[in-house]
Design a protein around this motif. Structure first.
Motif, PDB file in Angstrom:
ATOM      1  N   ASP A 127     -79.612  -8.590  11.668  1.00  0.00           N
ATOM      2  CA  ASP A 127     -79.744 -10.547  12.174  1.00  0.00           C
ATOM      3  C   ASP A 127     -80.561 -11.331  11.104  1.00  0.00           C
ATOM      4  O   ASP A 127     -79.788 -12.570  11.444  1.00  0.00           O
ATOM      5  CB  ASP A 127     -80.477 -10.346  14.019  1.00  0.00           C
ATOM      6  N   TYR A 128     -81.519 -10.583  10.499  1.00  0.00           N
ATOM      7  CA  TYR A 128     -82.161 -11.312  10.128  1.00  0.00           C
ATOM      8  C   TYR A 128     -81.415 -12.337   8.803  1.00  0.00           C
ATOM      9  O   TYR A 128     -81.170 -12.874   8.364  1.00  0.00           O
ATOM     10  CB  TYR A 128     -83.440 -11.301  10.005  1.00  0.00           C
ATOM     11  N   GLN A 180     -82.475 -14.684  13.586  1.00  0.00           N
ATOM     12  CA  GLN A 180     -83.189 -14.254  13.768  1.00  0.00           C
ATOM     13  C   GLN A 180     -84.888 -14.129  12.580  1.00  0.00           C
ATOM     14  O   GLN A 180     -84.308 -14.184  11.850  1.00  0.00           O
ATOM     15  CB  GLN A 180     -83.961 -13.044  13.862  1.00  0.00           C
ATOM     16  N   SER A 181     -86.096 -14.664  13.153  1.00  0.00           N
ATOM     17  CA  SER A 181     -86.873 -15.506  12.018  1.00  0.00           C
ATOM     18  C   SER A 181     -87.485 -14.214  11.793  1.00  0.00           C
ATOM     19  O   SER A 181     -88.080 -14.504  10.824  1.00  0.00           O
ATOM     20  CB  SER A 181     -87.616 -16.696  13.149  1.00  0.00           C
TER      21      SER A 181
END
Length: 64
Positions: A46-47, A52-53
């Motif tokens: 996801d990163y 996402q951060s």
């Protein structure tokens, strides 16, 4: 971790041309390559996808 395009391509088992097509958005990154990148950089997929951060959240192989 800092890798050259050549080193990263070699570690992922792909050509530099293929790597560049991923970076340019010309070709979708296959899930097996995406997972290999996440393991290599010790972050979540996801990163890598910009979803996402926090690079460490929900890492592959570290789910409890």
């Amino acid at each position: 971790m800092q890798l050259t395009k050549e080193e990263l391509s070699r570690q992922l088992g792909i050509s530099q041309r293929t790597y560049l097509s991923y970076v340019r958005g010309e070709t979708a990154i296959p899930s097996n390559i995406l997972m290999a990148m996440a393991r290599l950089f010790r972050c979540s997929t996801d990163y890598l996808l910009g979803l996402q951060s926090n690079p460490g959240a929900d890492q592959i192989g570290e789910r409890g």
